[in-house]
Design an enzyme around this catalytic site. Structure first.
Site, PDB file in Angstrom:
ATOM      1  N   LYS A 175      -4.850  -5.438  -1.124  1.00 24.22           N
ATOM      2  CA  LYS A 175      -3.847  -5.019  -0.147  1.00 24.22           C
ATOM      3  C   LYS A 175      -2.437  -5.134  -0.717  1.00 24.22           C
ATOM      4  O   LYS A 175      -2.140  -6.052  -1.490  1.00 24.22           O
ATOM      5  CB  LYS A 175      -3.922  -5.894   1.108  1.00 24.22           C
ATOM      6  CG  LYS A 175      -5.213  -5.828   1.878  1.00 24.22           C
ATOM      7  CD  LYS A 175      -5.122  -6.708   3.124  1.00 24.22           C
ATOM      8  CE  LYS A 175      -6.372  -6.656   3.961  1.00 24.22           C
ATOM      9  NZ  LYS A 175      -6.240  -7.510   5.170  1.00 24.22           N
ATOM     10  N   GLY A 179      -0.300  -0.027   7.862  1.00 25.68           N
ATOM     11  CA  GLY A 179      -0.813   1.299   8.178  1.00 25.68           C
ATOM     12  C   GLY A 179      -1.894   1.797   7.250  1.00 25.68           C
ATOM     13  O   GLY A 179      -2.159   3.000   7.180  1.00 25.68           O
ATOM     14  N   LEU A 203     -14.659  -8.083   4.815  1.00 27.00           N
ATOM     15  CA  LEU A 203     -15.667  -8.312   5.841  1.00 27.00           C
ATOM     16  C   LEU A 203     -16.321  -6.984   6.198  1.00 27.00           C
ATOM     17  O   LEU A 203     -15.638  -5.982   6.392  1.00 27.00           O
ATOM     18  CB  LEU A 203     -15.021  -8.950   7.069  1.00 27.00           C
ATOM     19  CG  LEU A 203     -14.277 -10.272   6.804  1.00 27.00           C
ATOM     20  CD1 LEU A 203     -13.626 -10.782   8.079  1.00 27.00           C
ATOM     21  CD2 LEU A 203     -15.212 -11.315   6.227  1.00 27.00           C
ATOM     22  N   LYS A 211      -4.602   1.983  15.386  1.00 23.21           N
ATOM     23  CA  LYS A 211      -5.291   1.680  16.642  1.00 23.21           C
ATOM     24  C   LYS A 211      -5.282   2.902  17.567  1.00 23.21           C
ATOM     25  O   LYS A 211      -4.292   3.628  17.646  1.00 23.21           O
ATOM     26  CB  LYS A 211      -4.607   0.499  17.328  1.00 23.21           C
ATOM     27  CG  LYS A 211      -4.603  -0.768  16.483  1.00 23.21           C
ATOM     28  CD  LYS A 211      -3.649  -1.805  17.043  1.00 23.21           C
ATOM     29  CE  LYS A 211      -3.521  -2.988  16.117  1.00 23.21           C
ATOM     30  NZ  LYS A 211      -2.480  -3.941  16.549  1.00 23.21           N
ATOM     31  N   GLU A 213      -2.661 -11.398  14.267  1.00 25.08           N
ATOM     32  CA  GLU A 213      -3.814 -10.510  14.187  1.00 25.08           C
ATOM     33  C   GLU A 213      -4.904 -11.103  13.289  1.00 25.08           C
ATOM     34  O   GLU A 213      -4.618 -11.684  12.236  1.00 25.08           O
ATOM     35  CB  GLU A 213      -3.388  -9.138  13.675  1.00 25.08           C
ATOM     36  CG  GLU A 213      -2.256  -8.534  14.508  1.00 25.08           C
ATOM     37  CD  GLU A 213      -2.172  -7.030  14.404  1.00 25.08           C
ATOM     38  OE1 GLU A 213      -2.991  -6.428  13.687  1.00 25.08           O
ATOM     39  OE2 GLU A 213      -1.289  -6.455  15.053  1.00 25.08           O
ATOM     40  N   ASN A 266       2.719  -9.615  13.546  1.00 27.53           N
ATOM     41  CA  ASN A 266       3.769  -8.655  13.873  1.00 27.53           C
ATOM     42  C   ASN A 266       4.843  -9.364  14.691  1.00 27.53           C
ATOM     43  O   ASN A 266       4.552  -9.957  15.732  1.00 27.53           O
ATOM     44  CB  ASN A 266       3.204  -7.472  14.660  1.00 27.53           C
ATOM     45  CG  ASN A 266       2.357  -6.578  13.783  1.00 27.53           C
ATOM     46  OD1 ASN A 266       2.800  -6.130  12.743  1.00 27.53           O
ATOM     47  ND2 ASN A 266       1.125  -6.333  14.180  1.00 27.53           N
ATOM     48  N   ARG A 293       7.224  -8.546  16.703  1.00 30.86           N
ATOM     49  CA  ARG A 293       7.837  -7.610  17.650  1.00 30.86           C
ATOM     50  C   ARG A 293       6.896  -7.394  18.825  1.00 30.86           C
ATOM     51  O   ARG A 293       5.788  -7.941  18.865  1.00 30.86           O
ATOM     52  CB  ARG A 293       8.087  -6.265  16.961  1.00 30.86           C
ATOM     53  CG  ARG A 293       6.822  -5.698  16.315  1.00 30.86           C
ATOM     54  CD  ARG A 293       6.962  -4.274  15.876  1.00 30.86           C
ATOM     55  NE  ARG A 293       5.869  -3.846  15.030  1.00 30.86           N
ATOM     56  CZ  ARG A 293       4.670  -3.469  15.456  1.00 30.86           C
ATOM     57  NH1 ARG A 293       4.384  -3.503  16.752  1.00 30.86           N
ATOM     58  NH2 ARG A 293       3.736  -3.073  14.606  1.00 30.86           N
TER      59      ARG A 293
END
Length: 447
Positions: free
Chosen positions: A158, A164, A203, A237, A275, A289, A291
């Site tokens: 990552k 995104g 995972l 999402k 998350e 996040n 926000r």
């Protein structure tokens, strides 16, 4: 309390924040590009300021113009919504230097959580369970091979500054690793100007569970339960619900308590979302996040608490309006993101909305800034509205959602409404039996 809040965003979230300000008796200023001159939030605000041409970099991302709009109008606070400058630490710092309150966390906390590697280190220090993987950035293939061998294949690479789905590659075997590492670094550098990457255990069939948290900045923190955001396409999402069909009361209380304590220990101020990937009864931190989230209405539906009111209260120094024991969970809520896209190819579909009719009735909420005759501009995110449905339980919620989707009419452009009408009748969805890969497999089969 603030006298005047400038809303540095557009579309449904700008209108959402504007409504909260009006309920609190706070004057509103909105900024807009020339493409959004006829937008609903511009029409309803007390004042509006045009800050540039359509491209985001020249308008909604133009910090200088937004600060100038604050000074011209006398706004004493800025609500950034989500997206654009909502997680920009430099923006928060500049506002502070001009004695304008940023309705969100400190620039330092935005920086910590905006760097995926530092965020993981911080989460681990705060007692939040994390996915096994590298402790920092990985640059050498030899090091990558060692880490992958330790945690076991498959692994995911990552981008440290990513989001995104960009700069993310999966290696199922050692033979895949070299190409995955090089590709992820190249994508990360191109997308974010930073090619740092890290490695985590991949995972196979996890769910995406996130916990809504709030801190007062003075060592107090609470959680507002979790949301299940597992129905995704390309890491974006599509459908969110609360509570998660996968968790029991004990798991819910355990992860919520961990997150609330972490936020308190961090001294965090305002809204945040922690998350996780969830598999086989275990939670693994992926990011935070700093926000308000697009899906915050499902949490509002099951708690009865206005999260934007809470953001404004905390930012003004008023502290949290509730203690953890005051927060009660009632029923079930689902949100569908209605995008101006082809429901099969997901190609953007800008254009003029010739007819717009929203559903109504008990437990139905629609957050949208569009109207009949409104022209969807081609310059921004394709989200045009959110359908949020609440019921006493998940079965009632699903039945109500089916009825609401049948009533929802958007003519003149293509939208994702047909996709949700298909999903609400699917047996796996009805049973809550899905993971983060389910939707892409479903779309690939062309069902």
């Amino acid at each position: 309390m603030f006298q005047k809040i400038l809303i540095a965003n557009r579309g449904e979230i700008a209108l959402r924040v504007l409504r909260a300000c009006k309920e609190l008796g706070i004057q509103t200023v909105v900024v807009h590009s020339t493409a959004d001159a006829d937008a609903m939030h511009v029409r309803l605000a007390d004042e509006s300021v045009c800050i540039g041409p359509p491209p985001s970099r020249d308008s909604y991302l133009n910090i200088h113009q937004i600060v100038a709009a604050c000074e011209i109008t006398g706004a004493d606070a800025v609500h950034p919504g989500y997206g654009f400058l909502s997680e920009n630490a430099k923006f928060a710092d500049i506002l502070a230097a001009h004695n304008i309150t940023f309705i969100g966390p400190s620039g330092d906390h935005i920086r910590i959580m905006g760097d995926k590697i530092e965020a993981k280190r911080t989460a681990k220090r705060l007692g939040i369970p994390v996915v096994p993987g590298s402790d920092g950035a990985v640059t050498e293939e030899k090091e990558a091979r060692r880490i992958a061998a330790e945690i076991g294949y498959p692994v995911i690479i990552k981008a440290s500054a990513g989001g995104g789905g960009r700069g993310m590659k999966v290696a199922h075997t050692e033979a895949d690793l070299e190409v995955a590492l090089q590709t992820a670094r190249t994508e990360a550098g191109a997308a974010f100007g930073d090619d740092a990457v890290y490695i985590e255990k991949y995972l196979e069939k996890p769910r995406h569970i996130e916990v809504q948290v709030f801190g007062d900045g003075f060592g107090q923190g609470v959680h507002f339960g979790e949301r299940d955001c597992s129905l995704q396409r390309r890491h974006q999402k599509v459908w969110e619900e609360a509570p998660s069909p996968a968790l029991n009361a004990e798991e819910r209380a355990r992860i919520g308590g961990i997150c609330a304590k972490a936020i308190a220990d961090l001294g965090y101020s305002g809204a945040g979302t922690i998350e996780f990937l969830y598999e086989n009864g275990e939670f693994y931190f992926i990011e935070m996040n700093t926000r308000l989230q697009v899906e915050h209405p499902v949490t509002e539906a099951i708690t009865g608490i206005d999260l934007v009111h809470e953001q404004i209260r905390v930012a003004s120094g008023g502290g949290l309006s509730v203690r953890q024991e005051d927060i009660k969970f009632n029923g079930h809520a689902i949100e569908c993101r209605i995008n101006a896209e082809d429901p099969r190819t997901f190609t953007p579909s800008p254009g003029t909305i010739t007819h717009f009719h929203t559903p109504g009735g008990l437990g139905i909420r629609v957050d949208s800034g569009v109207y009949s005759g409104y022209k969807i501009p081609p310059y921004y995110d394709s989200l045009i509205g959110k359908l949020i449905v609440h019921g006493r339980n998940r079965v009632e919620c699903m039945m109500r959602l089916r009825r609401a989707l049948d009533e929802f009419v958007v003519d003149g452009i293509k939208t994702t409404l047909p996709l949700f009408r298909d999903l609400v009748g699917n047996a796996d969805i009805a049973n809550g039996d899905y993971d983060i890969h389910w939707l892409e497999k479903y779309l690939a089969k062309g069902e």
